[in-house]
Design an enzyme around this catalytic site. Sequence first.
Site, PDB file in Angstrom:
ATOM      1  N   GLU A   1       0.700  -1.213   0.028  1.00  0.00           N
ATOM      2  CA  GLU A   1       0.127   0.092  -0.152  1.00  0.00           C
ATOM      3  C   GLU A   1       0.922   1.359   0.161  1.00  0.00           C
ATOM      4  O   GLU A   1       1.842   1.264   0.671  1.00  0.00           O
ATOM      5  CB  GLU A   1      -0.804   0.120   1.190  1.00  0.00           C
ATOM      6  CG  GLU A   1      -1.673   1.354   1.573  1.00  0.00           C
ATOM      7  CD  GLU A   1      -2.609   1.212   2.737  1.00  0.00           C
ATOM      8  OE1 GLU A   1      -3.487   1.963   2.766  1.00  0.00           O
ATOM      9  OE2 GLU A   1      -2.210   0.696   3.729  1.00  0.00           O
TER      10      GLU A   1
ATOM     11  N   LYS B   1      -9.773   1.216  -1.711  1.00  0.00           N
ATOM     12  CA  LYS B   1      -9.642   0.898  -0.343  1.00  0.00           C
ATOM     13  C   LYS B   1     -11.194   1.250   0.305  1.00  0.00           C
ATOM     14  O   LYS B   1     -11.574   2.510  -0.005  1.00  0.00           O
ATOM     15  CB  LYS B   1      -8.626   1.612   0.308  1.00  0.00           C
ATOM     16  CG  LYS B   1      -8.404   1.412   1.828  1.00  0.00           C
ATOM     17  CD  LYS B   1      -7.164   2.030   2.600  1.00  0.00           C
ATOM     18  CE  LYS B   1      -7.020   1.378   3.736  1.00  0.00           C
ATOM     19  NZ  LYS B   1      -5.865   2.035   4.524  1.00  0.00           N
TER      20      LYS B   1
ATOM     21  N   CYS C   1      -5.154  -3.094   3.175  1.00  0.00           N
ATOM     22  CA  CYS C   1      -4.887  -3.047   4.682  1.00  0.00           C
ATOM     23  C   CYS C   1      -6.091  -3.122   5.455  1.00  0.00           C
ATOM     24  O   CYS C   1      -6.484  -4.301   5.818  1.00  0.00           O
ATOM     25  CB  CYS C   1      -4.201  -1.686   4.561  1.00  0.00           C
ATOM     26  SG  CYS C   1      -3.038  -1.487   6.371  1.00  0.00           S
TER      27      CYS C   1
END
Length: 507
Positions: A264, A339, A373
């Site tokens: 990321e 995300k 993440c």
Amino acid sequence: MNETPKIELRNLKLKDYQELKVSMIKSYQKMPEDYWSKDEIRNLVNKFPEGQFCIIIDNKIAGCALSIIIDSKKFDEDHTYDEIIGGENFSTHTKNGDILYGIDVFIHPDYRGMRLGRRLYEARKEVCEQLNLKSIVFGGRIPNYATYSKELTPKKYIEKVKLQEIHDPVLSFQLSNDFHVKKVIKGYLPGDAESKEYAVLMEWNNIYYTKTTKLIDTPKTVVRLGLVQWQMRLFKDYDALVSQIEFFVDAVSDYQSDFILFPELFNAPLMAEFNELTEPEAIRGLSTYTERLLETFQQFAVNYNINIITGSMPMVIGEHMYNVGFLCRRDGSYERYEKLHITPAEESAWGMKGGSKLETFDTDCGKIGVLVCYDVEFPEVSRILAEEGMNILFVPFMTDTQNGYSRVKICAQARAVENECYVAIAGSVGNLPKVNNMDIQYAQSAVLTPSDFAFPVNGIKAEATPNTESTLLVDVDLDLLKELHAFGSVRNMKDRRKDLYSLKKKK
């Protein structure tokens, strides 16, 4: 932005002939009259369609590989090209043979340097394995030999090519693709002045020869993953960052990996040039590089024949800033993922917004999912992807402290168990002293598995050394997941109480 060409590898068809002829003439400029006739191509396609391959780029034939099957008992190693092909009817071809014999390979000059030849050779190897043939054999030209023929015998010339003291465009390539030299043949192709009419009989052995024949085009079952544990450091400019990206792509692709995963916000070092700005302005400055990086990744995916998961990068969509990444397939196509869950720090420092794209992606190695993440800490999201058929979940992450990393890893392990899938996590290490909000990094990249007898007892297939820049190369067997779904000690996906609860994705 320039479009990266889409690459299609498929079986050759008779309707391709006119384009094939143009490509052959361009490829054999020193022998422009030595192209295959339409009747010969018709015979090849009719007799052995599985063995004829072409690569299409921009509706043009960029490369081609032709082959037949022969019975090795009927031919001596000392044979000529004409003897092996059996005339324009290819009378030597037999479905009951044991050798895949390559009779031609060429790449159009406009598309050389894109590693297309390797794709054609890999396609031949796959056919050889699936048809349960002993080996691939062909007589390879040595077009640079004429330059050295007065001082070197063919044997000495081959030895020097092997030692890379001499480069031969044909032999050097074949050696790099796991073919070995069987012998030298004199008079193999009359009129081949560049090779002095010599040819090198090359062979690639099928180590799976005794196994049961597979059907053509069966999905890949063993998939190789390459994870990049990226070192955060300042780069002098954009080109230096791209050079480091290419280094990892090149290194991982050399091991025939199917995927490479970056972390990321791995491109955060480029924010250094915006450090005098506020944090929201700096992240918007970094986002100006995203489209250029996407184009670069697309090109690398094609050139290095590997599916690239680009980690994540900031991107302005409409008025808002999002954290996005891309799956760049090796055929030139790409998909964007976003995300979904933004951490409090991302929202307060950068004004990030959560995305809305939640989907699995089809690849040449089956269905995959990508969660960035924090997203892996929400079990509902990965369960939806698992219900859509995901076998491998990729998680690019960025964590500054060990407790932040532990949250990601522990949740990722839980996702592997509850969804009966593999989970690959890759993060960054090091520090960026001149970039605000990016001071320190902690990571230990890993490939995580379900927990049952066919898998490691601790659910960890492999993991990198903590806080050290490195790559992790791991093979995962998708057939083990199928067995787990059906015969596992526990079956989390099958044993859900759907009579009590349900989960669905909103439109």
